[in-house]
Scaffold this motif. Structure first.
Motif, mmCIF file in Angstrom:
data_model
loop_
_atom_site.group_PDB
_atom_site.id
_atom_site.type_symbol
_atom_site.label_atom_id
_atom_site.label_comp_id
_atom_site.label_asym_id
_atom_site.label_seq_id
_atom_site.Cartn_x
_atom_site.Cartn_y
_atom_site.Cartn_z
ATOM 1 N N ASP A 94 0.699 -1.181 0.095
ATOM 2 C CA ASP A 94 0.087 -0.117 0.053
ATOM 3 C C ASP A 94 0.718 1.238 -0.030
ATOM 4 N N ARG A 95 0.150 2.441 -0.059
ATOM 5 C CA ARG A 95 1.071 3.689 -0.187
ATOM 6 C C ARG A 95 1.736 3.866 0.900
ATOM 7 N N VAL A 169 -1.384 1.945 -5.468
ATOM 8 C CA VAL A 169 -0.031 2.593 -5.606
ATOM 9 C C VAL A 169 0.062 3.395 -6.957
#
Length: 414
Positions: A94-95, A169
């Motif tokens: 994830d980010r 992303v």
């Protein structure tokens, strides 16, 4: 041999740990170094992977290394995390996971796993025994970490019950550019030697934070959305960890988030909606930098006047600073919320009366955050802090009054 050495060190009682480390490191140092290198990286991948599955994240692992071990362990920790990350495609992260890896500067810089230990030893000027001991100490620490309440899925994991919304992303319309602008402004504010310039830069950054947060609340008001509160962890370490946690709580509360402090691990979990979490992290970091600089200046002034630069002065200073920041943020947030209106075209402008959709939307978001906290942390306790230095208290409040929160006059626009 590697698995046995790690198991013996991990299971050793405190009074027998030195013997287990010496025995294991001696066996590894005397063995085929190429094979030991491959086996240790494989063992490290399993250890790090296990940490991911029980709720730990890259920044958490390196934070524990800083707290519990020596500086020599830190670059090794980053390398072992980088080695484990080879198992996961970028899309599986994830980010915020990507952000943590970028901040740690993880990189597989070595040529072949068989040559890793030799290359690391040469790079850091360690002999075989010292390096084997360092690796075993690090793997022991990570192996004994208890499970944490997850703030996101492990790499590649999916399924119900995860407590945070994870964005894809890559570029998200309107967000990465905003975040990069805020980071750049705050970085300049923290590095400049001119207080007026720092205040102007911090004010502009806060304006961007506030605008983005209220825009999102208004533009999603009345719409069905699958967005749910998420969570992130922010390090809160000694010295003066209690007032630092108070400052983080003040910033989080102003941004409709809540925090849970895990003192034994040196971090707070912040729960809130994603854009608000970004605001909390950025603003807290900047205010902490300002508070530290103001505390050092005040301490130097009192020292010249004959007062000791004591721990009690700094503790009281930071408690007062956090308390005053809370007052300023709470008041300014209420004023700003009352003055925003969204138009049919999606633009947000100042108005004499609040948009009728905003207050219900904010109330719903706060309720959702509270429910998430109750689910993630059903048993919470509160903690009190004590002020023991009057000079520190008054200096801290004065510094908080001078802190740049936003707007030309020093008021935050929320």
């Amino acid at each position: 041999m590697v698995a046995q050495a790690v198991a013996q060190v991990t299971g050793a009682a405190p009074e027998r740990l030195d013997l287990a480390l010496d025995t294991g490191a001696s066996l590894l140092a005397a063995a085929d170094w190429t094979e030991v290198s491959r086996a240790l990286l494989a063992q490290a991948e399993r250890t790090v992977g296990r940490a991911w599955t029980v709720g730990w994240r890259p920044a958490d692992l390196t934070r524990m290394v800083r707290r519990e071990l020596a500086p020599v362990h830190q670059p090794l920790a980053v390398d072992l995390i980088a080695a484990e990350q080879r198992r996961h495609p970028a899309a599986a992260l994830d980010r915020r996971w990507h952000e943590q890896l970028r901040e740690l500067a993880t990189e597989v810089w070595w040529d072949g796993d068989g040559g890793y230990l030799a290359a690391y030893a040469a790079k850091h000027r360690l002999d075989r025994f010292a390096l084997a001991t360092t690796v075993l100490e690090l793997l022991r620490l990570w192996s004994l970490l208890p499970p944490l309440q997850p703030v996101g899925p492990a790499p590649g994991a999916a399924g119900p019950g995860r407590p945070v919304e994870h964005r894809a992303v890559g570029p998200v319309p309107g967000e990465p550019r905003m975040l990069s602008r805020i980071r750049a402004l705050l970085a300049k504010a923290e590095s400049t030697e001119y207080p007026e310039e720092a205040e102007a830069l911090t004010a502009k950054a806060q304006q961007l934070i506030a605008q983005h947060s209220i825009d999102e609340a208004l533009l999603t008001a009345g719409q069905s959305s699958s967005t749910v509160p998420g969570a992130l962890r922010i390090g809160v370490d000694n010295p003066y960890e209690s007032p630092k946690a108070m400052l983080l709580d003040a910033v989080a509360t102003a941004n409709r988030c809540r925090i849970v402090w895990a003192k034994e691990f040196g971090f707070c979990t912040v729960i809130g909606f994603d854009s608000d979490l970004d605001a909390v992290e950025l603003l807290y970091t900047s205010l902490l930098v300002q508070a530290t600089a103001a505390m050092q200046r005040a301490g130097s002034r009192h020292h010249k006047e004959g007062a000791a630069r004591t721990k009690s002065f700094r503790q009281s200073f930071l408690i007062a600073y956090a308390a005053r920041i809370r007052e300023r943020l709470t008041t300014a947030t209420a004023e700003a919320v009352a003055g925003h209106r969204v138009g049919e075209d999606g633009t947000v402008t100042q108005a004499q009366a609040p948009d009728e959709r905003l207050l219900p939307a904010l109330a719903a978001r706060e309720e959702a955050v509270d429910q998430t906290v109750d689910r993630m942390f059903p048993r919470l306790t509160s903690q009190r802090v004590r002020v023991s230095n009057a000079d520190g208290w008054y200096e801290g409040r004065a510094a908080a009054d001078r802190a740049a929160l936003g707007g030309g006059s020093g008021s935050i626009e929320r």
